[in-house]
Design an enzyme around this catalytic site. Structure first.
Site, PDB file in Angstrom:
ATOM      1  N   HIS A   1      -1.145   3.184 -14.662  1.00  0.00           N
ATOM      2  CA  HIS A   1      -1.109   3.024 -13.210  1.00  0.00           C
ATOM      3  C   HIS A   1       0.125   2.193 -12.890  1.00  0.00           C
ATOM      4  CE1 HIS A   1      -2.265   1.987  -9.130  1.00  0.00           C
ATOM      5  NE2 HIS A   1      -3.285   2.809  -9.209  1.00  0.00           N
TER       6      HIS A   1
ATOM      7  N   ARG B   1       0.068   1.470  -1.144  1.00  0.00           N
ATOM      8  CA  ARG B   1       1.180   2.371  -0.842  1.00  0.00           C
ATOM      9  C   ARG B   1       0.752   3.445   0.153  1.00  0.00           C
ATOM     10  NH1 ARG B   1       2.133   4.627  -6.051  1.00  0.00           N
ATOM     11  NH2 ARG B   1       0.386   3.382  -6.784  1.00  0.00           N
TER      12      ARG B   1
END
Lengths: 633, 259
Positions: free
Chosen positions: A249, A269
Site C-alpha cells: 500500500h 487521496r
C-alpha cells in the site's frame, strides 16, 4: 493415542473476518450446522482495519456506473491477470451484497437523497465505495457479527441453545485440515486459553484466514496474518496461485518507528489529498504509465477541477492504482527527495476545512494526533509503502470457491487467489469478502448436504497433528527463540522480496528461508500450554515460512514486472506473461530434511477471456495487455 | 532517537493467583505500552500472555489497566509517563483472569446475545432503504464502538459488584439498545418489541446512575452517557410515567403491537 475431544459439524469455517462470517451466515441459512474457528476474539478480525469502503456499482453518486465499468476497472487494476469470471461475478453481485447489509442493520453514510453514499478511490472510474467515514471495515464486521448473533437468537428460540446451529470457537487455531483419502474430513484445532486440542469433523472446510503480511517487517497487517489458510491448503495438497503478487500500500505511517507500516487510508487521496516530495513537487504527474496516459490528468489545474467536475476532466494521478503510487513513492525516496523520516508528504489540509477532515477521516485524524503528534487538519502526513495485501492465494473454482484438487475444501477472501490478478483496487477487498464468502458458504453447505457416508478422521492423523503441535515443548538443547526467527524472516522478506525485486536477492532469500526452516524445526518455548504466545508464534512460523517460500520462488520465476510484482532486472510488463499463471504445489511426499524445498512451481495457461467480456474494452487498450494470440480477430 | 530504561510492574499469574513482577525495559522514541510488552515477550518473558491484534486502536483487543486506569495499550504512549515513574500494568479488574493480562470477557458476549437484533422494516426491500445523514448520525456514533470493553470494566455497577452482572448489560450493550432504538428504520415496535421497556426491565438501565465513568475511558470518544444512556433513560421514563401511555395501555391491551 492422544485424548482429543471430537465434535461433528456440517461446515467448518476457519476465520471470522468478513469472508468467514459471510460464509458462515450463508451456510447456516442454508441449513448447515456451522462452526467458525477464529484466532482472536469474535469481532476483532483484521477486517476491522479496512477503512475506505466497499466497492459496488450501485450508481448512487454517478448514475453512469454499472457492473461492466466496475469489471473493466478491476481487470485494468490487476493488469489483466485477474480471473475474469471472478471479476465478473464480483462486479455483478457486489451491489446486492451491500444492500443486504442494510437489512441486517448496517448504517452507511448517506447521499442527500437518502441513499448509500459512495466515494472516489484509486482505479475506480466513478465514485463507487460505500463507506462509513474511514471505519468501513468495523461497520462490516460488526454488522456480520450482529447478524450471526441474530441467527443464534433464532436458534435459542427454536432449540433453547444459542449454539445449536452456529457456533464460534473464538481464540482457537486450526493447525491442520484433516482428510479421509482425498477429501476433507475436518480440522485439528487448539484452544489458546487452555492449550487443549480438539477436532471438528466436517465434510466441508472453508478457509477464510486472510493474508500473509506478518512475514514482512513493514506491514499494515495484524498479528493474525501469518498465512495460515494458505499453508493449510498447501499441506492438504491444494495449490496456491500467483503468490508473487503482494500489494504494498503506498501510504503507511513512517514515523514514529513503533507505528511504521500502520495504514493511512486511500480515502485521504480519494477525498482530495495530494502527494508531494521534499521539493514541494506534486510528483505523481511524472509517474503515469503509458497504459493509463489518456485516463489521468496531465496538469494540476485539470486534476483540481476533477473534484468539482468529474465528467469534464480526468482524474488526478494520486488516484492511480496502488502499485503505481507505491512504486512512485519508493522512487522519490530513493532519489533523495523524501521526507525526514524516509517517506513523502501526503497533505489533505490545504484542500479541506478542519471540520471536513474530521468528519470524513476521523480515525486518520485520531491516529496521527495520538500516535505521531501530527494534526492532519493543519500539516501534511509523512507516508511510505507498507505490505498490505496478497493477491495470490488458494487456486479456486470461480463459481463455487472450491479449492483445486481437494474435495470439501473451499477458500474465500484474501486467502483465495485469482480475483484481483496482479494488483487489487482499493475497496474491492470488502466486496470480494462478501461476494465470495457467500458463495463459499453456499457451496460448502450444498456439499455437506449431499447424501452418502461422511468422511472419517483416523486416529493416526489426530496423533500426528498433536505431536506436531507439541514439538516446540520438546526442543531441548539448542532451542531457537521463535521471536528471533520471526524477526529474521521479516527482515529477509522485507529486504529481499519486497516492493522492488532482483534475481540475486530473491535467490538469497530462498537460501535464508532454507536456513530459517532448519532452525525453526528446533523452535522451543518456555512455560505451559495455557495462553502461551511464544508457543503460538512457534506454530505460526511453519505457515509463514511455507508461504514466504511460495512468494520468493514465484517472484524469482516471473521475469517481468506487473502489478504487485516489480523486478528491477525485468522492468517491463511482458504481454507474453499475461496468459501465464504460476501454481505453487507442495513437494510430495514432504521431505524429511527441513532445509529441502517444500514448493515446486508449475506454469499453467489461463482460460481465454470470454468474448463478450473482451468486447467491453477498446481494441487499442487490449493490445497493450494481451498476448498476440489472445487478441480478438 | 533517544532511548531510556523504564521500570515496569506487570501482573503475572492465573485464576489460582499471581502477583506483580518487576521488569526494567528499554524504551525508544514514540513507543506505546504495547511495544514494551512485546519487547518483554521477545526477550525475557516469551510466555507473557497478552491479547492484541491491530496495534492501531481499531480492534479493541489490548485492553488492560495501566496505572489503574482502563486503557488500550496500543494507544497509550510512553511519553505520557514521567521517565522516573514505574508503569504498572494489570488485567481488567471486572473480568476473571485467564492468564497474565488476559481476562475472560465472555460476560460481554453473553450480554450481546440478550439484545434483540435489528428488525428490518416490512415491505422495504434491499436497495430501497432511504435515510437522511442527520438521522443516522446518532446511531453511527454508537457504532464507532470497537468493543474494547473498557466501559464495561470501569462501570462501578459491576466493577465491584459481581452480583449485578446478571441483571445489568453494561454501558456497551445499553448503548447498543439505544443505537437500535434510534435507528431510523428499526421496526422493533411494529413486531411487538418495546426496546425502551426492555432496556429498563431486561438490561438493567435503572442501575446506571450516570457517573460518566464509561464516557471517560472510551478510546473512541463516544459520549456514551450523554448521547446514549441519558436519552434512553428519558425515553424509557416517558413510556413508564406518561399518563396517556398508561391509559392507552389499558384501553388497547389486546392489540399485540400496542406500545
Amino acid at each position: 493415542m492422544a485424548q482429543v475431544d471430537r465434535q461433528q459439524w456440517d461446515v467448518v469455517v476457519v476465520g471470522a473476518g468478513g469472508a468467514g462470517l459471510r460464509a458462515a451466515i450463508e451456510a447456516r441459512e442454508r441449513g448447515a450446522r456451522t462452526a467458525v474457528v477464529c484466532k482472536s476474539l469474535f469481532g476483532k478480525a483484521h477486517t476491522v482495519m479496512a477503512e475506505g469502503g466497499i466497492a459496488a456499482s450501485m450508481g448512487n453518486v454517478n448514475g453512469h456506473d454499472n457492473w461492466q465499468v466496475h469489471f473493466r476497472d478491476t481487470m485494468r487494476g490487476g493488469k489483466f491477470l485477474g480471473q475474469w469470471r471472478m471479476a465478473e461475478l464480483h462486479a455483478r453481485e457486489a451491489p446486492d451484497r451491500v444492500w443486504e447489509l442494510e437489512t441486517w442493520g448496517a448504517l452507511f453514510d448517506r447521499t442527500p437523497d437518502g441513499r448509500i453514499s459512495q466515494r472516489n478511490f484509486g482505479g475506480h472510474e466513478y465514485p463507487r465505495l460505500a463507506h462509513v467515514g474511514d471505519r468501513t471495515g468495523l461497520e462490516l464486521i460488526r454488522t456480520l457479527q450482529q447478524k450471526a448473533t441474530a441467527l443464534q437468537q433464532e436458534d435459542f428460540a427454536a432449540y433453547g441453545d444459542h449454539e445449536a446451529r452456529l457456533k464460534v470457537f473464538q481464540e482457537c487455531t486450526v493447525t491442520r485440515v484433516l482428510k479421509d483419502g482425498g477429501r476433507v474430513a475436518g480440522a485439528f484445532c487448539y484452544e489458546r486459553e487452555s492449550g487443549r486440542f480438539f477436532v471438528l469433523e466436517a465434510p466441508a472446510v472453508v478457509l477464510a484466514t486472510g493474508g500473509i503480511g506478518k512475514s514482512f517487517k513493514t506491514t499494515s497487517n495484524s498479528w493474525e496474518y501469518t498465512g495460515d489458510g494458505h499453508a493449510l491448503a498447501l499441506l492438504a495438497g491444494a495449490p496456491l496461485l500467483n503468490m508473487e503478487f503482494v500489494q504494498f500500500h503506498p501510504t503507511g505511517m513512517v514515523w514514529p518507528p513503533s507505528v511504521k507500516g500502520i495504514l493511512v487510508t486511500e480515502s485521504v487521496r480519494g477525498d482530495g489529498g495530494v502527494l508531494r516530495n521534499s521539493d514541494g513537487r506534486r510528483f505523481m504527474f511524472d509517474y503515469v504509465p503509458d497504459v493509463f496516459k489518456d485516463k489521468y490528468a496531465q496538469t494540476e489545474d485539470e486534476a483540481d477541477r476533477w473534484y468539482e467536475d468529474p465528467d469534464g476532466n480526468r482524474r488526478p494521478p494520486e488516484l492511480l492504482p496502488r502499485d503505481e503510487v507505491a512504486r512512485a513513492i519508493n522512487a522519490e525516496v530513493k532519489a533523495g527527495r523524501g521526507s525526514p523520516h524516509g517517506g513523502v508528504y501526503l497533505d489533505v489540509s490545504t484542500r479541506m476545512s478542519p471540520e471536513r477532515v474530521k468528519r470524513r477521516l476521523p480515525s486518520m485524524y485520531h491516529q496521527f494526533k495520538e500516535l505521531a503528534d501530527v494534526d492532519i487538519t493543519a500539516e501534511p502526513m509523512e507516508v511510505g509503502p507498507t505490505c498490505h495485501y496478497v493477491m495470490g492465494g488458494v487456486a479456486v473454482d470461480s463459481e463455487t470457491a472450491a479449492a483445486e484438487g481437494v474435495p470439501g475444501l473451499f477458500a474465500a477472501g484474501e486467502v483465495a487467489g485469482g480475483m484481483h490478478g496482479s494488483n487489487r483496487l482499493g475497496g474491492n477487498s470488502l466486496s470480494d469478502l462478501l461476494v465470495f464468502g457467500r458463495r463459499a458458504g453456499l457451496h460448502a453447505a450444498a456439499l455437506a448436504a449431499a447424501p452418502g457416508p461422511r468422511p472419517r478422521v483416523s486416529p493416526e492423523q489426530v496423533d500426528a497433528a498433536a505431536a506436531e503441535a507439541l514439538a516446540p515443548f520438546h526442543a531441548g538443547e539448542g532451542a531457537e527463540n521463535p521471536y528471533t526467527l520471526h524477526q529474521e524472516l521479516q527482515n529477509a522478506m522485507n529486504d529481499l522480496v519486497g516492493i522492488i525485486r532482483r534475481e540475486d536477492e530473491m535467490a538469497e532469500a530462498l537460501r535464508r528461508l532454507a536456513s530459517l526452516r532448519e532452525r525453526a524445526a528446533r523452535a522451543g518455548v518456555e512455560g505451559h500450554r495455557q495462553f502461551n504466545p511464544g508457543w503460538h508464534l512457534a506454530l505460526d512460523l511453519r505457515n509463514m515460512l511455507l508461504v514466504s517460500e511460495c512468494v520468493a520462488r514465484a517472484a524469482l520465476e516471473r521475469t517481468e514486472s506487473r502489478g504487485g510484482h516489480t523486478r528491477e532486472d525485468c522492468p517491463a510488463m511482458e504481454r507474453a506473461w499475461r496468459p501465464v499463471n504460476l501454481l505453487c504445489r507442495p513437494v510430495e511426499p514432504p521431505p524429511a530434511d527441513p532445509a529441502a524445498d517444500r514448493i515446486r512451481l508449475e506454469r499453467v495457461r489461463t482460460e481465454p477471456i470470454r468474448p463478450d467480456l473482451l468486447a467491453l474494452f477498446e481494441k487499442e487498450e487490449l493490445v497493450k495487455y494481451l498476448a498476440e494470440e489472445e487478441l480478438p480477430a | 532517537m533517544t532511548t531510556y530504561d523504564a521500570r515496569f510492574r506487570i501482573w503475572r499469574g492465573d485464576a489460582d493467583g499471581g502477583g506483580l513482577r518487576d521488569f526494567t525495559v528499554e524504551v525508544h522514541d514514540g513507543e506505546v505500552v504495547l511495544d514494551i510488552v512485546h519487547r518483554l515477550q521477545a526477550t525475557e518473558a516469551p510466555d507473557l500472555a497478552v491479547r492484541w491484534n491491530c496495534k492501531a486502536g481499531k480492534c479493541g483487543s489490548c485492553s488492560a489497566e495501566v496505572n489503574g486506569r482502563p486503557r488500550l495499550m496500543c494507544m497509550t504512549r510512553m511519553s505520557v509517563f514521567d521517565r522516573a515513574e514505574t508503569v504498572t500494568i494489570t488485567p481488567l479488574r471486572a473480568f476473571p483472569v485467564v492468564r497474565d493480562l488476559v481476562t475472560d470477557v465472555s460476560f460481554n458476549y453473553r450480554k450481546a446475545r440478550e439484545v434483540p437484533a435489528f428488525v428490518p422494516p416490512e415491505g422495504v426491500g434491499p436497495g430501497e432503504y432511504r435515510m437522511q445523514q442527520v438521522d443516522v448520525d446518532r446511531s453511527q456514533e454508537f457504532r464507532k464502538c470497537i468493543e474494547c470493553f473498557l466501559c464495561q470494566d470501569t462501570c462501578h455497577v459491576v466493577r465491584d459488584h459481581e452480583e449485578n452482572k446478571e441483571a445489568f448489560a453494561g454501558p456497551r450493550f445499553l448503548m447498543r439498545v439505544a443505537e437500535l432504538d434510534m435507528h431510523p428504520l428499526d421496526a422493533a415496535a411494529a413486531s411487538g418489541l418495546d426496546r425502551r421497556r426492555a432496556a429498563q426491565e431486561e438490561h438493567g438501565l435503572g442501575y446506571c446512575n450516570i457517573t460518566k465513568c464509561c464516557t471517560e475511558v472510551c478510546p473512541e470518544g463516544i459520549r456514551i452517557t450523554d448521547n446514549a444512556l441519558i436519552p434512553l433513560k428519558e425515553r424509557a421514563a416517558d413510556r413508564k410515567y406518561d399518563p396517556l401511555v398508561w391509559l392507552g395501555n389499558r384501553i388497547l391491551r389486546r392489540r399485540p403491537d400496542a406500545p
